[in-house]
Design an enzyme around this catalytic site. Structure first.
Site, short mmCIF file in Angstrom:
data_model
loop_
_atom_site.label_atom_id
_atom_site.label_comp_id
_atom_site.label_asym_id
_atom_site.label_seq_id
_atom_site.Cartn_x
_atom_site.Cartn_y
_atom_site.Cartn_z
N LEU A 50 0.83 -1.22 0.00
CA LEU A 50 0.00 0.00 0.00
C LEU A 50 0.86 1.26 0.00
O LEU A 50 0.39 2.35 -0.32
CB LEU A 50 -0.89 0.02 1.25
CG LEU A 50 -1.84 -1.16 1.46
CD1 LEU A 50 -2.44 -1.11 2.86
CD2 LEU A 50 -2.94 -1.13 0.40
N SER A 54 11.55 4.78 3.50
CA SER A 54 13.00 4.59 3.42
C SER A 54 13.48 3.37 4.19
O SER A 54 14.54 2.84 3.91
CB SER A 54 13.73 5.84 3.88
OG SER A 54 13.05 6.43 4.97
N GLU A 128 -5.51 7.82 1.34
CA GLU A 128 -5.02 9.05 1.96
C GLU A 128 -5.87 10.26 1.59
O GLU A 128 -6.31 10.38 0.44
CB GLU A 128 -3.58 9.33 1.50
CG GLU A 128 -2.58 8.26 1.87
CD GLU A 128 -1.21 8.49 1.22
OE1 GLU A 128 -1.04 9.51 0.51
OE2 GLU A 128 -0.33 7.63 1.42
N ASP A 167 3.90 15.21 12.78
CA ASP A 167 3.96 14.81 11.37
C ASP A 167 2.62 14.96 10.66
O ASP A 167 2.26 14.15 9.81
CB ASP A 167 4.48 13.37 11.24
CG ASP A 167 5.14 13.13 9.88
OD1 ASP A 167 5.46 14.11 9.17
OD2 ASP A 167 5.35 11.95 9.52
#
Length: 351
Positions: A50, A54, A128, A167
């Protein structure tokens, strides 16, 4: 405000206090005694990637025994160590297993093996906010306000537990079947009483005090809320440029320009959230979150009804059943390799 309205507001603020006190008790029990090793890789059928990052990926998986779908975050321990993200990763799991709020994605299981760490979360099939925002262009103010209200309540909850999220961005907000938000990715979240100094976050969403390497506190989340509301209502963020350094210059300058279609109430709220001076930023003053909740832009918001998920969502994502991934992008698939020798056992002993 009339006496009756003031009394209602007062009693609402009291019941919020009680709610948060109880929530803190529940959180602290789990924070002090974190759940460990609650499942095993063999219990899940891996279906599709999905998202990738990194030091790992997120996959849609199916729990073989129950048939339930979950999102499994798989982190490569050696990469986490190389990228100096040990602390952040341990934070994420410890926080996620301890929190409980309607707009926070639920951690269902966590475990590790010789090579990887695994966090198995509720699967949110709507995808999202980022992809819906880019497709639609921008959200109407009522649409943006519906989402913003959920973030305000979520930050009120997290901050009462001494957690800074750090975040906020449309990529980390998933839309569930009912059209409500699920906040995901606690990789930068941290339990802090007072101030912290780590530079982390996404350039467009960084508060000026983070850029200026000052000690900062939970007020950085309220700044980020201002950036998010602006981006939802405009279709682009308030500070953008080709290079991060140019973005940072704009952020610390304290200058924001608003599209002509923004209402005066919205502009007023944003001036108070995107406020470089910490002694004036909403959310950071003596009335705390109530300066935001009682702002004119939120006059029509029924905070309790939002918390109870009783407000009709402005948009319900299309989806064709529990394992549908059509709201997520496609990624190249990769085998999960598990070493015969344990990697980084010491570093992740508490995971």
């Amino acid at each position: 405000m009339g006496n009756a309205a003031a009394a209602k507001k007062g009693s609402e603020q009291e019941s919020v206090k009680e709610f948060l006190a109880k929530a803190k008790e529940d959180f602290l029990k789990k924070w002090e005694n974190p759940a460990q090793n609650t499942a095993h890789l063999d219990q899940f059928e891996r279906i599709k990637t999905l998202g990738t990052g990194s030091f790992g990926r997120v996959m849609l998986v199916k729990h073989k025994e129950t048939g339930n779908h979950f999102a499994m975050k798989i982190l490569d321990k050696q990469k986490v160590v190389k990228l100096k993200q040990i602390e952040h990763t341990l934070n994420e799991k410890r926080i996620l297993q301890a929190v409980n709020f309607p707009f926070l994605v639920k951690l269902e299981y966590s475990f590790k093996d010789n090579s990887n760490l695994y966090m198995v979360m509720e699967y949110v099939p709507g995808g999202e906010m980022f992809s819906h925002l880019r497709r639609i262009g921008r959200f109407s103010e009522p649409h943006a306000r519906f989402y913003a209200a959920q973030i305000v309540l979520t930050f009120e909850y997290l901050h009462s537990l001494d957690l800074i999220y750090r975040d906020l961005k449309p990529e980390n907000l998933l839309i569930d079947q009912q059209g409500y938000i699920q906040v995901t990715d606690f990789g930068f979240a941290k339990r802090v009483k007072g101030r912290t100094w780590t530079l982390c976050g996404t350039p467009e969403y960084l508060a000026p005090e983070i850029i200026l390497s000052k000690g900062y506190n939970k007020a950085v989340d309220w700044w980020a809320l201002g950036v998010l509301i602006y981006e939802m209502a405009a279709g682009y963020p308030p500070f953008f440029a080709d290079q991060p350094i140019q973005i940072y210059e704009k952020i610390v300058s304290g200058k924001v320009r608003f599209p002509s279609h923004f209402s005066s109430d919205l502009k007023d709220l944003l001036r108070n959230l995107l406020q470089v001076d910490l002694t004036k930023r909403f959310g950071n003053l003596k009335n705390g979150v109530n300066d935001i909740k009682n702002h004119k832009w939120f006059a029509t918001t029924d905070w309790i009804a939002i918390y109870q998920r009783k407000v009709e969502a402005p948009f319900i994502p299309k989806f064709k059943g529990p394992g549908d991934t059509s709201n997520f992008d496609d990624y190249e698939e990769e085998e999960i390799r598990v070493s015969i020798n344990e990697k980084c056992g010491k570093e992740f002993s508490e995971f």
